[in-house]
Design a protein around this motif. Sequence first.
Motif, PDB file in Angstrom:
ATOM      1  N   PHE A  89       0.812  -1.280  -0.008  1.00  0.00           N
ATOM      2  CA  PHE A  89      -0.065  -0.087  -0.096  1.00  0.00           C
ATOM      3  C   PHE A  89       0.770   1.334   0.121  1.00  0.00           C
ATOM      4  CE2 PHE A  89      -2.993   2.944   1.013  1.00  0.00           C
ATOM      5  CZ  PHE A  89      -4.332   2.415   1.022  1.00  0.00           C
ATOM      6  N   PHE A  90       1.838   1.454   0.854  1.00  0.00           N
ATOM      7  CA  PHE A  90       2.798   2.469   1.097  1.00  0.00           C
ATOM      8  C   PHE A  90       3.523   2.726  -0.416  1.00  0.00           C
ATOM      9  CE2 PHE A  90       6.584   4.745   2.049  1.00  0.00           C
ATOM     10  CZ  PHE A  90       6.375   5.394   2.851  1.00  0.00           C
ATOM     11  N   TYR A  91       3.773   1.480  -1.146  1.00  0.00           N
ATOM     12  CA  TYR A  91       4.720   1.748  -2.340  1.00  0.00           C
ATOM     13  C   TYR A  91       3.654   2.384  -3.524  1.00  0.00           C
ATOM     14  CZ  TYR A  91       7.567   0.492  -6.326  1.00  0.00           C
ATOM     15  OH  TYR A  91       8.337   0.696  -7.384  1.00  0.00           O
ATOM     16  N   TYR A  92       2.281   2.045  -3.466  1.00  0.00           N
ATOM     17  CA  TYR A  92       1.488   2.567  -4.667  1.00  0.00           C
ATOM     18  C   TYR A  92       0.757   3.707  -4.291  1.00  0.00           C
ATOM     19  CZ  TYR A  92       2.962  -1.680  -7.314  1.00  0.00           C
ATOM     20  OH  TYR A  92       3.615  -2.636  -7.805  1.00  0.00           O
ATOM     21  N   THR A  93       0.714   4.102  -3.138  1.00  0.00           N
ATOM     22  CA  THR A  93      -0.266   5.184  -2.746  1.00  0.00           C
ATOM     23  C   THR A  93       0.211   6.446  -2.822  1.00  0.00           C
ATOM     24  OG1 THR A  93      -1.914   5.790  -1.015  1.00  0.00           O
ATOM     25  CG2 THR A  93       0.366   5.550  -0.184  1.00  0.00           C
ATOM     26  N   THR A  94      -0.526   7.530  -2.653  1.00  0.00           N
ATOM     27  CA  THR A  94       0.004   8.918  -2.821  1.00  0.00           C
ATOM     28  C   THR A  94       0.589   9.280  -1.799  1.00  0.00           C
ATOM     29  OG1 THR A  94      -2.155   9.752  -1.589  1.00  0.00           O
ATOM     30  CG2 THR A  94      -2.408   9.391  -3.928  1.00  0.00           C
ATOM     31  N   LYS A  95       1.406  10.209  -2.035  1.00  0.00           N
ATOM     32  CA  LYS A  95       2.349  11.015  -0.840  1.00  0.00           C
ATOM     33  C   LYS A  95       1.471  11.314   0.363  1.00  0.00           C
ATOM     34  CE  LYS A  95       5.730  14.772  -0.280  1.00  0.00           C
ATOM     35  NZ  LYS A  95       6.403  16.110  -1.136  1.00  0.00           N
ATOM     36  N   ARG A  96       0.330  11.792   0.319  1.00  0.00           N
ATOM     37  CA  ARG A  96      -0.531  12.344   1.322  1.00  0.00           C
ATOM     38  C   ARG A  96      -0.720  11.124   2.202  1.00  0.00           C
ATOM     39  NH1 ARG A  96      -5.946  12.430   2.559  1.00  0.00           N
ATOM     40  NH2 ARG A  96      -6.677  14.065   4.112  1.00  0.00           N
ATOM     41  N   ASN A  97      -1.283  10.121   1.736  1.00  0.00           N
ATOM     42  CA  ASN A  97      -1.356   8.741   2.386  1.00  0.00           C
ATOM     43  C   ASN A  97      -0.272   8.263   2.817  1.00  0.00           C
ATOM     44  OD1 ASN A  97      -4.177   8.684   2.278  1.00  0.00           O
ATOM     45  ND2 ASN A  97      -3.991   7.149   0.431  1.00  0.00           N
ATOM     46  N   ARG A  98       0.943   8.274   2.428  1.00  0.00           N
ATOM     47  CA  ARG A  98       2.157   8.070   2.923  1.00  0.00           C
ATOM     48  C   ARG A  98       2.507   8.669   4.271  1.00  0.00           C
ATOM     49  NH1 ARG A  98       5.596   7.814  -2.543  1.00  0.00           N
ATOM     50  NH2 ARG A  98       4.833   5.594  -3.307  1.00  0.00           N
ATOM     51  N   VAL A  99       2.178   9.957   4.356  1.00  0.00           N
ATOM     52  CA  VAL A  99       2.479  10.886   5.574  1.00  0.00           C
ATOM     53  C   VAL A  99       1.606  10.292   6.429  1.00  0.00           C
ATOM     54  CG1 VAL A  99       2.296  13.283   6.308  1.00  0.00           C
ATOM     55  CG2 VAL A  99       3.496  12.827   3.916  1.00  0.00           C
ATOM     56  N   ILE A 100       0.192  10.132   6.374  1.00  0.00           N
ATOM     57  CA  ILE A 100      -0.687   9.589   7.220  1.00  0.00           C
ATOM     58  C   ILE A 100      -0.273   8.128   7.873  1.00  0.00           C
ATOM     59  CG2 ILE A 100      -3.139   8.864   7.420  1.00  0.00           C
ATOM     60  CD1 ILE A 100      -3.998  11.128   5.295  1.00  0.00           C
ATOM     61  N   MET A 101       0.142   7.501   7.008  1.00  0.00           N
ATOM     62  CA  MET A 101       0.141   6.234   7.261  1.00  0.00           C
ATOM     63  C   MET A 101       1.843   6.035   8.263  1.00  0.00           C
ATOM     64  SD  MET A 101       0.141   3.787   3.732  1.00  0.00           S
ATOM     65  CE  MET A 101       0.687   2.218   4.748  1.00  0.00           C
ATOM     66  N   CYS A 102       2.940   6.851   8.003  1.00  0.00           N
ATOM     67  CA  CYS A 102       4.004   7.082   8.802  1.00  0.00           C
ATOM     68  C   CYS A 102       3.627   7.505  10.050  1.00  0.00           C
ATOM     69  CB  CYS A 102       5.041   8.128   7.858  1.00  0.00           C
ATOM     70  SG  CYS A 102       5.711   6.996   6.651  1.00  0.00           S
ATOM     71  N   LEU A 103       2.592   8.558  10.317  1.00  0.00           N
ATOM     72  CA  LEU A 103       2.238   9.456  11.455  1.00  0.00           C
ATOM     73  C   LEU A 103       1.354   8.286  12.199  1.00  0.00           C
ATOM     74  CD1 LEU A 103       1.240  12.941  10.300  1.00  0.00           C
ATOM     75  CD2 LEU A 103       3.198  12.099  11.667  1.00  0.00           C
ATOM     76  N   VAL A 104       0.503   7.361  11.646  1.00  0.00           N
ATOM     77  CA  VAL A 104      -0.047   6.303  12.451  1.00  0.00           C
ATOM     78  C   VAL A 104       0.640   5.202  12.883  1.00  0.00           C
ATOM     79  CG1 VAL A 104      -1.964   4.673  12.114  1.00  0.00           C
ATOM     80  CG2 VAL A 104      -2.355   6.902  11.165  1.00  0.00           C
ATOM     81  N   LEU A 105       1.776   4.990  12.003  1.00  0.00           N
ATOM     82  CA  LEU A 105       2.609   3.955  12.606  1.00  0.00           C
ATOM     83  C   LEU A 105       3.481   4.278  13.653  1.00  0.00           C
ATOM     84  CD1 LEU A 105       3.788   2.389   9.106  1.00  0.00           C
ATOM     85  CD2 LEU A 105       2.468   1.243  10.801  1.00  0.00           C
ATOM     86  N   LEU A 106       3.929   5.602  13.691  1.00  0.00           N
ATOM     87  CA  LEU A 106       4.767   6.100  14.746  1.00  0.00           C
ATOM     88  C   LEU A 106       4.008   6.289  15.948  1.00  0.00           C
ATOM     89  CD1 LEU A 106       7.274   7.581  15.847  1.00  0.00           C
ATOM     90  CD2 LEU A 106       6.245   9.814  14.834  1.00  0.00           C
ATOM     91  N   ALA A 107       2.620   6.505  15.971  1.00  0.00           N
ATOM     92  CA  ALA A 107       1.694   6.669  17.060  1.00  0.00           C
ATOM     93  C   ALA A 107       1.543   5.303  17.618  1.00  0.00           C
ATOM     94  CB  ALA A 107       0.348   7.299  16.736  1.00  0.00           C
ATOM     95  N   GLU A 108       1.361   4.410  16.684  1.00  0.00           N
ATOM     96  CA  GLU A 108       1.410   2.990  17.070  1.00  0.00           C
ATOM     97  C   GLU A 108       2.495   2.464  18.014  1.00  0.00           C
ATOM     98  OE1 GLU A 108      -2.342   1.003  13.962  1.00  0.00           O
ATOM     99  OE2 GLU A 108       0.150   0.805  13.958  1.00  0.00           O
ATOM    100  N   ALA A 109       3.653   2.768  17.462  1.00  0.00           N
ATOM    101  CA  ALA A 109       4.976   2.265  18.003  1.00  0.00           C
ATOM    102  C   ALA A 109       5.125   2.802  19.335  1.00  0.00           C
ATOM    103  CB  ALA A 109       6.208   2.788  17.130  1.00  0.00           C
ATOM    104  N   VAL A 110       4.722   4.276  19.509  1.00  0.00           N
ATOM    105  CA  VAL A 110       4.893   4.859  20.819  1.00  0.00           C
ATOM    106  C   VAL A 110       3.615   4.404  21.725  1.00  0.00           C
ATOM    107  CG1 VAL A 110       4.237   7.005  22.170  1.00  0.00           C
ATOM    108  CG2 VAL A 110       5.620   7.079  20.098  1.00  0.00           C
ATOM    109  N   ALA A 111       2.471   4.088  21.220  1.00  0.00           N
ATOM    110  CA  ALA A 111       1.412   3.285  22.247  1.00  0.00           C
ATOM    111  C   ALA A 111       1.932   1.952  22.887  1.00  0.00           C
ATOM    112  CB  ALA A 111       0.296   3.238  21.334  1.00  0.00           C
ATOM    113  N   PHE A 112       2.461   1.143  21.840  1.00  0.00           N
ATOM    114  CA  PHE A 112       2.805  -0.262  22.391  1.00  0.00           C
ATOM    115  C   PHE A 112       3.960  -0.248  23.189  1.00  0.00           C
ATOM    116  CE2 PHE A 112       5.322  -4.023  21.491  1.00  0.00           C
ATOM    117  CZ  PHE A 112       4.386  -4.987  22.159  1.00  0.00           C
ATOM    118  N   THR A 113       4.767   0.716  22.922  1.00  0.00           N
ATOM    119  CA  THR A 113       6.117   0.955  24.091  1.00  0.00           C
ATOM    120  C   THR A 113       5.484   1.400  25.217  1.00  0.00           C
ATOM    121  OG1 THR A 113       7.314   1.422  22.114  1.00  0.00           O
ATOM    122  CG2 THR A 113       8.292   2.078  24.362  1.00  0.00           C
TER     123      THR A 113
END
Length: 238
Positions: A89-113
């Motif tokens: 998904f990250f490879y084929y999606t738009t730049k805007r979606n990539r930014v959103i995905m990175c922010l969500v993944l970062l939030a999930e990493a912080v939450a899990f830790t």
Amino acid sequence: MQDHQIRFIVGIIGNIISAFLFISPSPVFWRICKNKSTQEFHPYPYLATLMNCILWVFYGIPIVHPDSTLVVSINGFGLALTLIYLSIFFYYTTKRNRVIMCLVLLAEAVAFTSICIPTLLAVHTHGERSTIVGTICIVFGIIMYGAPLSVAWKVIKTKSAEFLPIWLCVTGFVNGIIWFAYACLSKKIDINIAVPNGVGALLGFIQICIYAYYTFINPGNKDKPAEVQLPEKKTLPV
């Protein structure tokens, strides 16, 4: 046949159904690869699934909730597949979606830790760890099951269920029922498994109803007969 044997068999069936749940988005990602575009598909169901799987793997490890091998095995499998889906998904999606995905993944990493470290260092019994992690799993389990509803408004607005991942909804519905039964077959009902999967079965049913309504009962994209336009009548110069 004893209760624990029946529960084990139901757990095995749950693993098989859950495997189909995690495999079910593969046609979507085949379509994405084929078209080299994510089109109107959303990454939210897969981001929610990622966090859900990580938490359930953590819940099922022996130092948190012993005798949960079936929970760890299937969620480990789901975690690996979801990482593949998100990479595509990250490879084929738009730049805007990539930014959103990175922010969500970062939030999930912080939450899990922030969940993992205090639970292991400050909580010292299996019962307390299971309660804390299990409660959080309930929340993220419900989010995972409800994530396909993120496109529900678009479906209702466009009267087209094309981008609602129906196989994800169907397998989510069946998976919720099986794991709800598994939780109820325990000597003491495992609320942490029963609640998110019971709610998940209900949300899956709602999603299936939305899909069925806009696909079979009231499809908004019926082929209409093309209107024949007559050429404009021109007056010849006198």
